[in-house]
Design a protein around this motif. Structure first.
Motif, PDB file in Angstrom:
ATOM      1  N   MET A 166       7.458 -12.575  -3.119  1.00  0.00           N
ATOM      2  CA  MET A 166       7.359 -12.508  -4.400  1.00  0.00           C
ATOM      3  C   MET A 166       5.714 -12.428  -4.584  1.00  0.00           C
ATOM      4  N   ALA A 167       4.486 -13.502  -3.833  1.00  0.00           N
ATOM      5  CA  ALA A 167       3.651 -13.671  -4.070  1.00  0.00           C
ATOM      6  C   ALA A 167       2.737 -12.153  -3.638  1.00  0.00           C
ATOM      7  N   PHE A 168       3.376 -11.536  -2.776  1.00  0.00           N
ATOM      8  CA  PHE A 168       2.820 -10.271  -2.326  1.00  0.00           C
ATOM      9  C   PHE A 168       3.180  -9.272  -3.367  1.00  0.00           C
ATOM     10  N   HIS A 169       4.327  -9.075  -3.674  1.00  0.00           N
ATOM     11  CA  HIS A 169       4.755  -8.078  -4.453  1.00  0.00           C
ATOM     12  C   HIS A 169       4.177  -7.868  -5.786  1.00  0.00           C
ATOM     13  N   ILE A 170       4.068  -9.277  -6.371  1.00  0.00           N
ATOM     14  CA  ILE A 170       3.510  -9.304  -7.802  1.00  0.00           C
ATOM     15  C   ILE A 170       2.080  -8.881  -7.817  1.00  0.00           C
ATOM     16  N   ILE A 171       1.300  -8.824  -6.712  1.00  0.00           N
ATOM     17  CA  ILE A 171       0.095  -8.242  -6.946  1.00  0.00           C
ATOM     18  C   ILE A 171       0.013  -6.612  -7.215  1.00  0.00           C
TER      19      ILE A 171
ATOM     20  N   THR B   4      -5.786   6.822 -11.719  1.00  0.00           N
ATOM     21  CA  THR B   4      -4.291   7.305 -11.634  1.00  0.00           C
ATOM     22  C   THR B   4      -4.282   7.210 -10.362  1.00  0.00           C
ATOM     23  N   ARG B   5      -5.483   7.519  -9.552  1.00  0.00           N
ATOM     24  CA  ARG B   5      -5.467   7.918  -8.039  1.00  0.00           C
ATOM     25  C   ARG B   5      -4.969   6.446  -7.551  1.00  0.00           C
ATOM     26  N   ALA B   6      -5.986   5.326  -8.055  1.00  0.00           N
ATOM     27  CA  ALA B   6      -5.586   4.051  -7.611  1.00  0.00           C
ATOM     28  C   ALA B   6      -4.125   3.483  -7.836  1.00  0.00           C
ATOM     29  N   LEU B   7      -3.690   3.935  -8.935  1.00  0.00           N
ATOM     30  CA  LEU B   7      -2.734   3.614  -9.295  1.00  0.00           C
ATOM     31  C   LEU B   7      -1.336   4.084  -8.493  1.00  0.00           C
ATOM     32  N   ALA B   8      -1.431   5.384  -8.051  1.00  0.00           N
ATOM     33  CA  ALA B   8      -0.719   5.923  -7.065  1.00  0.00           C
ATOM     34  C   ALA B   8      -0.558   5.100  -5.804  1.00  0.00           C
ATOM     35  N   ILE B   9      -1.667   4.709  -5.368  1.00  0.00           N
ATOM     36  CA  ILE B   9      -1.945   3.995  -4.052  1.00  0.00           C
ATOM     37  C   ILE B   9      -1.225   2.625  -4.278  1.00  0.00           C
ATOM     38  N   LEU B  10      -1.461   2.059  -5.203  1.00  0.00           N
ATOM     39  CA  LEU B  10      -0.663   0.766  -5.397  1.00  0.00           C
ATOM     40  C   LEU B  10       0.953   0.718  -5.484  1.00  0.00           C
ATOM     41  N   LEU B  11       1.312   1.900  -6.408  1.00  0.00           N
ATOM     42  CA  LEU B  11       2.919   1.770  -6.281  1.00  0.00           C
ATOM     43  C   LEU B  11       3.331   2.442  -5.217  1.00  0.00           C
TER      44      LEU B  11
ATOM     45  N   LEU C 182       3.704  -8.971   8.333  1.00  0.00           N
ATOM     46  CA  LEU C 182       3.868  -7.870   7.754  1.00  0.00           C
ATOM     47  C   LEU C 182       2.737  -7.716   6.412  1.00  0.00           C
ATOM     48  N   TYR C 183       3.059  -8.677   5.556  1.00  0.00           N
ATOM     49  CA  TYR C 183       2.381  -8.368   4.251  1.00  0.00           C
ATOM     50  C   TYR C 183       0.893  -8.568   4.389  1.00  0.00           C
ATOM     51  N   THR C 184       0.132  -9.283   5.454  1.00  0.00           N
ATOM     52  CA  THR C 184      -1.180  -9.420   5.635  1.00  0.00           C
ATOM     53  C   THR C 184      -1.573  -8.062   6.186  1.00  0.00           C
ATOM     54  N   PHE C 185      -0.711  -7.498   7.106  1.00  0.00           N
ATOM     55  CA  PHE C 185      -1.195  -6.025   7.712  1.00  0.00           C
ATOM     56  C   PHE C 185      -1.105  -4.993   6.176  1.00  0.00           C
ATOM     57  N   LEU C 186      -0.355  -5.123   5.468  1.00  0.00           N
ATOM     58  CA  LEU C 186      -0.048  -4.228   4.344  1.00  0.00           C
ATOM     59  C   LEU C 186      -1.241  -4.485   3.273  1.00  0.00           C
ATOM     60  N   LEU C 187      -1.699  -5.857   3.178  1.00  0.00           N
ATOM     61  CA  LEU C 187      -2.794  -6.000   2.227  1.00  0.00           C
ATOM     62  C   LEU C 187      -3.980  -5.595   2.694  1.00  0.00           C
ATOM     63  N   PHE C 188      -4.387  -5.585   4.092  1.00  0.00           N
ATOM     64  CA  PHE C 188      -5.557  -5.063   4.719  1.00  0.00           C
ATOM     65  C   PHE C 188      -5.499  -3.280   4.589  1.00  0.00           C
ATOM     66  N   ALA C 189      -4.060  -2.822   4.892  1.00  0.00           N
ATOM     67  CA  ALA C 189      -4.182  -1.378   5.112  1.00  0.00           C
ATOM     68  C   ALA C 189      -4.226  -0.847   3.773  1.00  0.00           C
ATOM     69  N   THR C 190      -3.622  -1.366   2.681  1.00  0.00           N
ATOM     70  CA  THR C 190      -3.825  -0.912   1.129  1.00  0.00           C
ATOM     71  C   THR C 190      -5.188  -0.982   0.918  1.00  0.00           C
ATOM     72  N   SER C 191      -6.079  -1.975   1.147  1.00  0.00           N
ATOM     73  CA  SER C 191      -7.487  -2.034   0.777  1.00  0.00           C
ATOM     74  C   SER C 191      -8.266  -1.133   1.556  1.00  0.00           C
ATOM     75  N   ALA C 192      -7.916  -1.004   2.801  1.00  0.00           N
ATOM     76  CA  ALA C 192      -8.598   0.190   3.687  1.00  0.00           C
ATOM     77  C   ALA C 192      -8.460   1.583   3.236  1.00  0.00           C
ATOM     78  N   VAL C 193      -7.124   1.812   2.775  1.00  0.00           N
ATOM     79  CA  VAL C 193      -6.673   3.320   2.131  1.00  0.00           C
ATOM     80  C   VAL C 193      -7.618   3.302   1.034  1.00  0.00           C
ATOM     81  N   MET C 194      -7.613   2.364  -0.042  1.00  0.00           N
ATOM     82  CA  MET C 194      -8.259   2.560  -1.205  1.00  0.00           C
ATOM     83  C   MET C 194      -9.713   2.733  -0.942  1.00  0.00           C
ATOM     84  N   LEU C 195     -10.391   1.886   0.092  1.00  0.00           N
ATOM     85  CA  LEU C 195     -11.789   2.148   0.089  1.00  0.00           C
ATOM     86  C   LEU C 195     -12.181   3.453   0.759  1.00  0.00           C
ATOM     87  N   PHE C 196     -11.430   3.893   1.739  1.00  0.00           N
ATOM     88  CA  PHE C 196     -11.703   5.090   2.416  1.00  0.00           C
ATOM     89  C   PHE C 196     -11.356   6.347   1.305  1.00  0.00           C
ATOM     90  N   TYR C 197     -10.543   6.333   0.538  1.00  0.00           N
ATOM     91  CA  TYR C 197     -10.344   7.473  -0.264  1.00  0.00           C
ATOM     92  C   TYR C 197     -11.381   7.508  -1.091  1.00  0.00           C
TER      93      TYR C 197
END
Length: 442
Positions: A15-20, A55-62, A412-427
């Motif tokens: 829940m703590a991961f998803h709620i972000i 909107t692009r950031a929202l799409a990545i987060l969703l 898994l959650y730690t990996f996804l947090l870093f991966a999402t941040s990396a995708v956001m920064l790269f994009y």
């Protein structure tokens, strides 16, 4: 750890991961609506650029929020079979309606993203409004189940069997409206302050064209305005929440304030730590009579203390610290947002660098406040999963190997947090705002 603690740890971390991502998924659409409306009214292309980029950031987060929400749903069934046995018979209605809310959000998100160039400005606004309605409705409907756990209604239990089910009475349980408003307002607040953090960070960076600084100043002002209003709304709703707790969950209110003795003219304890042996809050600043007023709008309101309840039914007393942290963060955000807005309006000059550095922290602070609020609400309901109906120990699974699953999902959650941040920064590094602002006038 015992099975119940492992189940709570695994579900809580999920829940703590998803709620972000879920919170930002509810909060950002309001910012996009504001940018679209300002673009339509002012004809300022900077606001159109904001709407597109957010909107692009929202799409990545969703892209992370949706599957992580699915994981949470699966874990409910796997980790809490005793709980789901009652939920399936009583409070399944909001889960079923939530599917349609998600459908509404996804449909109009597709229209807004892929058909934006073919739509008139007003139709774009209508599309993103429905995105926001769908996202907010999803949050409200899921929150309904949480509210029902705190104030269960709409059923009876006879000889261990659920009877006399009234789904609408369950949906409209006493804490539903207050809790839902709190969740949605705090999500709008968090979405705004996430934008404020990024804008403040960009304004701190040197060597940029003045055109970019103008763009980010507009975004920061808009984010602080919406964030300030929503943080104030969240605080006002907190007063209503205290009154709801006073009426429906007195143990939770007593634990939040470290109040042991039932009394009128009860003081509000700010800070400090609860000492169970001394039955007092050590090191707190006490505001005389304030808790009684908070609970009932009268200084002589009688507030029930923990000693009125069996010791085995007391919530964990560390929730006083969680409650204080949540309130402190909310207060700081109100002061920062309105203070920065007044500075900008009265001084007519750029924000000083020290203030920008502080404003970069508003987004993380909001997320910490959201996490703290959820942990407080769930922990302060213990030892109950369904308040005064089902204990957490009765709801948890008896299956083994939860420790291995806990480690696996934390990884898994730690990996996804870093991966999402990396995708956001790269994009956004590949698509800088300067490229979108080139050739426009602001």
């Amino acid at each position: 750890m015992d099975n119940v603690t492992l189940a709570r740890s695994l579900f809580g971390s999920s829940m703590a991961f998803h709620i972000i991502f879920a919170t930002l998924g509810v909060g950002l659409p309001l910012m996009i609506i504001a940018a679209e409306v300002l673009f339509h009214v002012k004809k300022d292309p900077d606001y159109a650029a904001m709407a597109k980029r957010w909107t692009r950031a929202l799409a990545i987060l969703l892209g992370v929020a949706i599957p992580s929400g699915t994981i949470v749903g699966v874990m409910l069934a796997l980790l809490w079979p005793g709980f789901m046995e009652i939920v399936g018979q009583v409070i399944s209605l909001p889960f079923q309606i939530e599917i349609w809310a998600f459908f509404l959000e996804a449909l109009f998100m597709s229209i807004y993203v892929y058909a934006a160039d073919r739509l008139t400005p007003w139709m774009r606004i209508v599309s993103v409004v429905f995105v926001s309605i769908g996202a907010s409705a999803s949050a409200v409907l899921i929150t309904d189940a949480h509210a029902w756990m705190n104030t269960p209604r709409g059923f009876s239990i006879a000889n261990g069997q659920v009877t006399d089910v009234d789904p609408w009475a369950a949906v409209w349980n006493p804490s539903f409206v207050t809790t839902s408003i709190h969740v949605v307002a705090s999500a709008y607040m968090t979405g705004a302050f996430a934008v404020a953090s990024v804008a403040a960070w960009k304004l701190l960076r040197k060597g940029r064209a003045e055109r970019e600084y103008i763009y980010h100043r507009k975004g920061l002002f808009l984010a602080l305005l919406i964030g300030g209003v929503m943080s104030l709304a969240t605080a006002v709703n907190g007063h209503e929440t205290a009154q709801m707790l006073h009426e429906n969950e007195p143990e939770k209110l007593a634990a939040a304030e470290g109040l042991f003795q039932t009394q009128s003219h009860a003081p509000l304890a700010i800070g400090g730590f609860v000492d169970e042996e001394k039955q007092e809050v050590v090191g707190a600043i006490e505001i005389p009579w304030a808790l009684s007023f908070l609970a009932g709008n009268r200084f002589d309101t009688v507030v029930r203390g923990l000693n009125d309840f069996p010791r085995e039914n007391w919530p964990p007393l560390f929730v006083h610290t969680l409650f204080n942290l949540m309130v402190l963060i909310g207060t700081v955000l109100i002061v920062l947002s309105f203070g920065a807005l007044l500075y900008r309006r009265l001084r007519k000059r750029d924000y000083p660098r020290w203030l920008l550095r502080v404003l970069t922290l508003t987004g993380p602070m909001s997320l910490i406040g959201i996490e703290t609020g959820w942990i407080f609400s769930c922990s302060a309901r213990q030892p109950w999963t369904i308040y005064h109906i089902q204990r957490t120990s009765e709801a948890a699974t008896t299956a083994g190997n939860l420790g291995a699953l806990f480690v696996l999902f934390i990884g898994l959650y730690t990996f996804l947090l870093f991966a999402t941040s990396a995708v956001m920064l790269f994009y956004f590094k590949r698509h800088p705002v300067a490229r979108e602002l080139a050739g426009t006038k602001g």
